[in-house]
Structures are given as C-alpha cells and as structure tokens.
Design an enzyme around this catalytic site. Structure first.
Site, mmCIF file in Angstrom:
data_model
loop_
_atom_site.group_PDB
_atom_site.id
_atom_site.type_symbol
_atom_site.label_atom_id
_atom_site.label_comp_id
_atom_site.label_asym_id
_atom_site.label_seq_id
_atom_site.Cartn_x
_atom_site.Cartn_y
_atom_site.Cartn_z
ATOM 1 N N ALA A 7 46.895 42.085 35.648
ATOM 2 C CA ALA A 7 48.024 42.415 36.525
ATOM 3 C C ALA A 7 49.404 42.285 35.866
ATOM 4 O O ALA A 7 50.191 43.240 35.874
ATOM 5 C CB ALA A 7 47.927 41.597 37.805
ATOM 6 N N ARG A 27 46.510 52.886 38.664
ATOM 7 C CA ARG A 27 45.581 51.880 39.206
ATOM 8 C C ARG A 27 46.209 51.293 40.484
ATOM 9 O O ARG A 27 47.393 50.952 40.476
ATOM 10 C CB ARG A 27 45.314 50.758 38.190
ATOM 11 C CG ARG A 27 44.575 51.230 36.946
ATOM 12 C CD ARG A 27 44.090 50.059 36.106
ATOM 13 N NE ARG A 27 42.944 49.391 36.707
ATOM 14 C CZ ARG A 27 42.480 48.214 36.283
ATOM 15 N NH1 ARG A 27 43.074 47.566 35.297
ATOM 16 N NH2 ARG A 27 41.418 47.679 36.853
ATOM 17 N N ASP A 51 45.053 39.799 41.328
ATOM 18 C CA ASP A 51 45.750 41.085 41.191
ATOM 19 C C ASP A 51 46.745 41.327 42.319
ATOM 20 O O ASP A 51 47.736 42.021 42.138
ATOM 21 C CB ASP A 51 44.738 42.235 41.143
ATOM 22 C CG ASP A 51 44.249 42.426 39.727
ATOM 23 O OD1 ASP A 51 43.425 41.624 39.274
ATOM 24 O OD2 ASP A 51 44.750 43.352 39.045
ATOM 25 N N LYS A 57 39.210 40.348 40.204
ATOM 26 C CA LYS A 57 38.057 41.053 39.672
ATOM 27 C C LYS A 57 36.805 40.843 40.515
ATOM 28 O O LYS A 57 36.543 39.731 40.960
ATOM 29 C CB LYS A 57 37.833 40.570 38.230
ATOM 30 C CG LYS A 57 36.675 41.203 37.504
ATOM 31 C CD LYS A 57 36.718 42.716 37.485
ATOM 32 C CE LYS A 57 37.998 43.293 36.928
ATOM 33 N NZ LYS A 57 38.195 44.717 37.249
HETATM 34 O O1 MRU Z 1 40.395 45.365 35.762
HETATM 35 P P1 MRU Z 1 41.260 44.342 35.063
HETATM 36 O O2 MRU Z 1 40.695 43.908 33.765
HETATM 37 O O3 MRU Z 1 42.692 44.786 34.976
HETATM 38 O O4 MRU Z 1 41.212 43.087 36.051
HETATM 39 C C1 MRU Z 1 42.006 41.980 35.727
HETATM 40 C C2 MRU Z 1 41.769 40.819 36.602
HETATM 41 O O5 MRU Z 1 41.026 40.876 37.550
HETATM 42 C C3 MRU Z 1 42.592 39.595 36.305
HETATM 43 O O6 MRU Z 1 41.909 38.452 36.710
HETATM 44 C C4 MRU Z 1 43.925 39.677 37.064
HETATM 45 O O7 MRU Z 1 44.577 40.871 36.783
HETATM 46 C C5 MRU Z 1 44.808 38.539 36.755
HETATM 47 S S1 MRU Z 1 45.483 38.685 35.165
HETATM 48 C C6 MRU Z 1 46.440 37.351 34.807
#
Ligand code: MRU
Length: 350
Positions: free
Chosen positions: A52, A93, A241, A252
C-alpha cells in the site's frame, strides 16, 4: 535517501521512477527506471511495485510522469489532463487507500494556485510526490517505535504477505516493528506465511528479513493453525491496505484466517499501518473494494506451468477484511489504537 537503508523500493532518479523489480525477487535485486505513465500503470498492475504505501509513492510520481513533458494552452487545459492522468492511475488497483490518498494530495498540489505558470505547477507536483516518499519513511519509523513496545524478548511473530521495506518506500510497517524491536536488542523469531497465490511472503518477506539478519522460518499458509495449536506463535502482525473508520482492516487474502485463528488460540493480533491507509469515509469493511486478480495466478505456476485442469473456474480475491472485533490493536504512526476503534480512530487519525 536515508543512509542506514540497504535498499530503497522506490525513488525519483534522473527524471525517472526507480523501482525494485519485485517480480525478480528473491533471485535478483534489479531495478527498473520508468519514464512513461503506461509503464508505471503496468508496473502497479503486475505487482512489480506493490504494497500500500509503495503504491502511494508510485502513484504520486506517476502523475508527474504523466504531465511533465506535455504543453498546455492554459490552466483549464492542464487541469483536464491532470484529472485524466489521475483517473488512469486510479484504475490500476482498487484496494490500497494509500494510492488514492496520494493521488488526492497530488491533485490538490496541482490545483492549489491556478495563477502560477504550468511549469511551476509541475514542479510543485514533483515536490509533493517527493514529500510523500520522505514522509513514508518517517511514518514507518514511528510505527516501528510504537509497535516495538508491544514486543517481548524471545517473541515468535507470525506475519503474512509482505509489509516490509519492499511494500513501502523503505523500512516497512509490520516488519518495521520487527526491525525496531531487533534494534532494541530483543531476540525475535519470525514465521512468514508463503502467501498464495503470488507468494509475497515466500519471495519477499523471507528475502528482506534474512538480508537484515532476522531469524525467519517460511511456512505454507495452511500451517498457521498447527503452529498456534503447538504454542509456537506469541503474536501476529500484519499490514493493511485500507482500514475503515470502525477499524475493519483489508489486507492480503489469508489475513482474516489468521485473525480468526488468533482469537481461538488467544494470540494477540496486530495490524500495522500509517494514517494514509485509513479511509474515514468508509464506515465498515463491507464497503472496501476488493480487487479480483487474474485466474492465471492460481491455476498456473507463475503464469507458465499449469497446475489445475483446463477450463477450471477460479475465484481470486486479492484481499480480505478482518473485522475490528478480532484486532487487538492498530499500530499506527500516530500511536497504538485500541477498541473502541471508532473512537480511537476519530481521535488519532486526521
Ligand atoms: O497485493 P500486494 O502485494 O500489494 O498486497 C500487499 C499487502 O497486502 C500488504 O500487507 C499491505 O499492502 C501493507 S504494506 C505495508
């Protein structure tokens, strides 16, 4: 750039966005130098840059890439294009609030004073994007310092996905807490879920923890329950996120599973995120948009070798929502927030 960081996930170098190509990890630490908007959009879509806070920085710099070489007849002409570029990046996204938060900050910087020459406005946009990057590093450090207070010597911590340096401009949120606790001399053991389907845990989290000398053990996602049953996990820390105004947190896919397991096994469950991940306009988790990803991520190993029968139906939501009721505390750059979350969030998050 901060001296103590051994790598930086995203930066602005020689008129280009310099990012680590996360598709190449853990095999190779290589960088891409992105100079056009379409490439940036693709890098976000394909998780070449991901996480994120890193997405927020990428989006902000992306707007500058989109407008920097174009000439405009007047401010209205510029504003139209700014809106188009922002809309285009926003379509990459849907879940991470940081991406939309950063785009809004850039939009404001762009329209702040219409009397300025467009060349000045462009400079202001780049300056704002750089500020977003530097602020992210500071936020992560603060999250690390607040969060480390919750960690005991000899704790075993379970995490999922990658909420580390690679998911931010540098340092990380959930992993930032671990880095800070280690820095304070606490001995920590980390278990990393591999994080199907794209394996951010296996490929990225283990890579960066090992690089920083943290004791890390990789597990398959379906092993978490057994580890908790065996009393091997003291705490779970994940990133987020998007966090709704009641504390429901999207992260995630698989994060919710860990929260349910944690409650059953009486393991504290923490979510670490900066203020830019909170969406105060969203009342609860059901309103958070959840990205659907391509079927190939599930049925074909790294989009090449087929692992499931041809024509099989696939359901591939990239994120899930953990209800606030399963969260022990939110570790933020403003402090530790506890239930009732609606009140603590209202009080602490601007
Ligand atoms: O699909 P991604 O790899 O972008 O998902 C990322 C996550 O789920 C992270 O845990 C989240 O963005 C926090 S990042 C500090």
């Amino acid at each position: 750039m901060e001296k103590s960081m051994d790598f930086r996930t995203i930066d602005w170098v020689n008129g280009r966005i310099k990012i680590i190509d996360q598709r190449q990890l853990p095999g190779r630490l290589s960088y891409l130098h992105i100079k056009d908007l379409k490439r940036l959009w693709q890098a976000i879509k394909t998780l070449t840059v991901r996480g994120a806070p890193a997405l927020g920085a990428a989006a902000a710099l992306g707007v500058y890439l989109g407008v920097k070489n174009r000439s405009f007849k007047n401010f209205n002409d510029f504003e139209r294009e700014l809106k188009r570029v922002i809309g285009y990046i926003a379509s990459s996204r849907p879940t991470a609030k940081n991406l939309f938060w950063a785009l809004e900050r850039i939009r404001r910087a762009g329209i702040k004073d219409p009397r300025r020459p467009v060349s000045e406005i462009k400079k202001a946009i780049l300056a704002e994007a750089k500020k977003i990057m530097e602020e992210d590093i500071i936020s992560c450090r603060k999250i690390g310092c607040f969060g480390a207070k919750l960690i005991n010597h000899n704790d075993a911590i379970l995490t999922i996905c990658n909420a580390g340096s690679l998911a931010t401009v540098g340092y990380g949120t959930a992993l930032g807490v671990i880095y800070q606790a280690k820095k304070e001399g606490k001995k920590i053991k980390v278990y990393s879920c591999e994080t199907r389907p794209i394996l951010q845990g296996a490929r990225l989290t283990t890579w960066e923890l090992k690089k920083r000398g943290v004791d890390v053990t990789l597990i398959c996602d379906n092993m978490a329950a057994t580890l908790m049953q065996q009393g091997k996990i003291d705490k779970v820390i994940t990133g987020a996120d998007r966090i709704a105004s009641n504390g429901d947190s999207a992260n995630k896919i698989g994060t919710y599973d860990l929260a349910v397991l944690s409650r059953y096994h009486k393991v504290p469950f923490y979510v670490a995120a900066p203020a830019s991940t909170f969406d105060l306009e969203v009342k609860h988790g059901k309103e958070i948009p959840i990205e659907q990803r391509p079927a190939e991520e599930i049925h074909s190993l790294f989009f090449k070798k087929r692992m499931a029968a041809k024509g099989i139906k696939v359901y591939n939501p990239a994120f899930d929502v953990t209800p606030a009721s399963l969260i022990t505390a939110l570790i933020t750059d403003k402090g530790i927030l506890r239930a009732p979350f609606r009140e603590s969030i209202r009080r602490m998050i601007p």
